[in-house]
Design a protein around this motif. Structure first.
Motif, PDB file in Angstrom:
ATOM      1  N   LYS A 224       9.277  -4.442  -0.731  1.00  0.00           N
ATOM      2  CA  LYS A 224       9.623  -3.027  -0.558  1.00  0.00           C
ATOM      3  C   LYS A 224       9.069  -2.176  -1.691  1.00  0.00           C
ATOM      4  CE  LYS A 224      13.842  -3.516   2.191  1.00  0.00           C
ATOM      5  NZ  LYS A 224      13.533  -2.586   3.283  1.00  0.00           N
ATOM      6  N   ASP A 225       9.143  -2.679  -2.910  1.00  0.00           N
ATOM      7  CA  ASP A 225       8.658  -1.884  -4.033  1.00  0.00           C
ATOM      8  C   ASP A 225       7.129  -1.765  -3.995  1.00  0.00           C
ATOM      9  OD1 ASP A 225       9.507  -0.394  -6.409  1.00  0.00           O
ATOM     10  OD2 ASP A 225       8.299  -1.844  -7.500  1.00  0.00           O
ATOM     11  N   ILE A 226       6.461  -2.852  -3.644  1.00  0.00           N
ATOM     12  CA  ILE A 226       4.988  -2.817  -3.609  1.00  0.00           C
ATOM     13  C   ILE A 226       4.501  -1.811  -2.560  1.00  0.00           C
ATOM     14  CG2 ILE A 226       2.934  -4.162  -2.978  1.00  0.00           C
ATOM     15  CD1 ILE A 226       4.227  -6.564  -4.412  1.00  0.00           C
TER      16      ILE A 226
ATOM     17  N   ARG B 184       0.446   5.314   0.306  1.00  0.00           N
ATOM     18  CA  ARG B 184       0.943   4.246   1.181  1.00  0.00           C
ATOM     19  C   ARG B 184      -0.158   3.732   2.115  1.00  0.00           C
ATOM     20  NH1 ARG B 184       5.660   3.154   4.480  1.00  0.00           N
ATOM     21  NH2 ARG B 184       5.106   1.179   5.490  1.00  0.00           N
ATOM     22  N   ALA B 185      -0.942   4.646   2.693  1.00  0.00           N
ATOM     23  CA  ALA B 185      -1.961   4.250   3.671  1.00  0.00           C
ATOM     24  C   ALA B 185      -2.896   3.196   3.082  1.00  0.00           C
ATOM     25  CB  ALA B 185      -2.783   5.467   4.095  1.00  0.00           C
ATOM     26  N   GLU B 186      -3.244   3.373   1.809  1.00  0.00           N
ATOM     27  CA  GLU B 186      -4.231   2.454   1.220  1.00  0.00           C
ATOM     28  C   GLU B 186      -3.593   1.148   0.758  1.00  0.00           C
ATOM     29  OE1 GLU B 186      -5.975   5.431  -1.325  1.00  0.00           O
ATOM     30  OE2 GLU B 186      -7.640   5.697   0.096  1.00  0.00           O
ATOM     31  N   ARG B 187      -2.296   1.166   0.506  1.00  0.00           N
ATOM     32  CA  ARG B 187      -1.599  -0.113   0.256  1.00  0.00           C
ATOM     33  C   ARG B 187      -1.567  -0.909   1.556  1.00  0.00           C
ATOM     34  NH1 ARG B 187       3.263   1.537  -3.996  1.00  0.00           N
ATOM     35  NH2 ARG B 187       2.252   3.431  -4.720  1.00  0.00           N
TER      36      ARG B 187
ATOM     37  N   ASP C 149      -2.009  -1.330  -7.813  1.00  0.00           N
ATOM     38  CA  ASP C 149      -1.351  -1.286  -6.500  1.00  0.00           C
ATOM     39  C   ASP C 149      -2.178  -2.019  -5.437  1.00  0.00           C
ATOM     40  OD1 ASP C 149       0.918   0.090  -7.352  1.00  0.00           O
ATOM     41  OD2 ASP C 149       0.057   2.066  -6.953  1.00  0.00           O
ATOM     42  N   VAL C 150      -3.496  -1.908  -5.505  1.00  0.00           N
ATOM     43  CA  VAL C 150      -4.359  -2.671  -4.583  1.00  0.00           C
ATOM     44  C   VAL C 150      -4.135  -4.173  -4.810  1.00  0.00           C
ATOM     45  CG1 VAL C 150      -6.742  -3.289  -3.979  1.00  0.00           C
ATOM     46  CG2 VAL C 150      -6.146  -0.886  -4.415  1.00  0.00           C
ATOM     47  N   ILE C 151      -4.130  -4.574  -6.077  1.00  0.00           N
ATOM     48  CA  ILE C 151      -3.945  -5.993  -6.410  1.00  0.00           C
ATOM     49  C   ILE C 151      -2.612  -6.490  -5.854  1.00  0.00           C
ATOM     50  CG2 ILE C 151      -3.524  -7.587  -8.359  1.00  0.00           C
ATOM     51  CD1 ILE C 151      -5.577  -5.822  -9.964  1.00  0.00           C
ATOM     52  N   HIS C 152      -1.554  -5.727  -6.057  1.00  0.00           N
ATOM     53  CA  HIS C 152      -0.235  -6.157  -5.576  1.00  0.00           C
ATOM     54  C   HIS C 152      -0.180  -6.197  -4.049  1.00  0.00           C
ATOM     55  CE1 HIS C 152       1.381  -5.274  -9.698  1.00  0.00           C
ATOM     56  NE2 HIS C 152       2.070  -6.351  -9.392  1.00  0.00           N
ATOM     57  N   GLY C 153      -0.767  -5.193  -3.389  1.00  0.00           N
ATOM     58  CA  GLY C 153      -0.730  -5.146  -1.919  1.00  0.00           C
ATOM     59  C   GLY C 153      -1.440  -6.342  -1.314  1.00  0.00           C
TER      60      GLY C 153
END
Lengths: 205, 201
Positions: free
Chosen positions: B73-75, B85-88, B175-179
């Protein structure tokens, strides 16, 4: 209680307090805290249930070895090296990791339009000597971990049946699956943030 | 209790990537809704998840599920700062497309389309695969997510430089790495504990 357990991702990605990556992780406190809680729920649970502590460390070491990440392998294997009884297991794990190397993801799609994207790759089986040393249950777990690490789209009910036949319970399979999948996540965060931290240090130098 | 597998009989099983609302059915027995204890409900985080066979299977290890759900949820939802959000969701879709998780890709491609309003580009990623040309910023995000998804990961300094050149700052790159990393967790569960079922007509 082990409330002093360091943050494993910070530790293994080399993120120092006060660094630019530390500040970035501070902006995602829930991600940082819950990734750590996930780690602790898998490796320091109140109750190990159907998967022993040694089994968990051995499987995570194997997964780290398949990702060719020596520091994370060392991190997960070190508790096994402390016990006399598991020292032999560590040698067997290293040999099995050597035999199980591959490059993923590969595997087959359900027959249809995506079949043109099917990519062949090795189906790993633990060696006879390894199976004898590790026992049927842990050997089956390593074979399943290899499937989940490299060719997850080949997964099938039959693969789960092999685990049950080797003594895994349904609860145990859920924990095993979470463990392999979590370590796959953790390794990628460590690898990604580690590189980002290094790039930030270069930019600041 | 005897432990056994479930081999579902599925007609018209999904065999292509789609943004349609397909379903998912487990290969192992989920807990029954009536058997859920307080500890299980805590593990589910949201009471509504008790309706899902996927979460009722994972809740057999409630503490791991709880921490995993909160990480997820946090990621994806903590978007006050950092990557939109769209890019995650694009990173999640790219990882799922690369690993071959038809179910995960269906859910997160829908989210990516909804939040980006670029449904045609998202569909191109599903149809053509991870080399589809989606414009440089999205290409950089997809390439980074795919490199992180490889085993061993091939993510390198060149990916960071490309994301940076495309306008992402350090937090957005994280954020990209986490997603992408998170979907290397989710894909492994979805693909190995059950399979997709067709959309309800």
């Amino acid at each position: 209680m082990t409330t002093s357990t360091p943050d494993i991702i910070d530790l293994l990605a080399g993120i120092k307090p006060g660094s630019s990556l530390d500040r970035i992780r501070t902006q995602r406190p829930e991600t940082r805290e819950q990734a750590q809680k996930s780690y602790r729920a898998l490796f320091e649970p109140e109750n190990f249930g159907d998967v022993s502590h040694a089994e968990r460390q051995a499987i995570a070491s194997f997964v780290a070895g398949l990702h060719r990440h020596p520091d994370i392998f060392e991190f997960y294997v070190s508790p096994l090296e402390e016990g006399e009884a598991n020292r032999w297991v560590v040698e067997v794990l290293k040999a099995e990791i050597g035999a199980a190397q591959a490059v993923g993801p590969y595997g087959r799609y359900p027959a249809g339009a995506l079949s043109v994207e099917d990519a062949p790759g090795p189906i790993y089986q633990v060696s006879d000597a390894g199976r004898e040393a590790l026992g049927a249950k842990l050997a089956a777990a390593l074979e399943h971990a290899h499937l989940l690490v490299f060719h997850l789209r080949d997964a099938s009910p039959r693969a789960l049946q092999a685990l049950i036949a080797a003594g895994w319970t349904t609860n145990g399979i859920v924990t095993l699956s979470q463990l392999v999948a979590f370590v796959a996540f953790q390794i990628r965060v460590i690898a990604g943030l580690g590189l980002l931290a290094a790039s930030a240090r270069r930019a600041a130098a | 209790m005897t432990d056994h597998i479930i081999t579902p009989k599925i007609e018209n099983r999904p065999v292509a990537f789609t943004q349609a609302e397909i379903g998912w059915t487990p290969w192992l027995e989920p807990l029954a809704e009536d058997d859920l204890t307080e500890a299980h409900l805590t593990g589910l985080v949201e009471a509504s998840r008790a309706k899902s066979p996927y979460f009722r299977l994972l809740v057999r290890d409630p503490q791991v599920l709880e921490a995993r759900t909160k990480t997820d949820k946090d990621i994806f939802y903590n978007t006050r700062t950092g990557l939109p959000r769209a890019e995650r969701e694009l990173a999640a879709t790219a990882a799922s497309r690369s690993n071959g998780c038809i179910f995960c890709a269906s859910v997160h491609s829908r989210f990516a389309s909804h939040h980006s309003k670029r449904g045609d580009d998202v569909q191109k990623l599903l149809d053509e695969g991870v080399d589809a040309d989606l414009g440089e910023r999205w290409n950089a995000i997809v390439a980074a997510s795919v490199a992180l998804t490889a085993t061993p990961p091939t993510f390198g300094d060149d990916h960071i430089e490309r994301l940076s050149a495309a306008g992402l700052d350090e937090l957005e790159i994280a954020d990209v790495i986490h997603g992408a990393a998170f979907f290397n967790w989710a894909n492994r569960l979805m693909l190995s504990l059950g399979e997709p079922t067709p959309a309800v007509q």
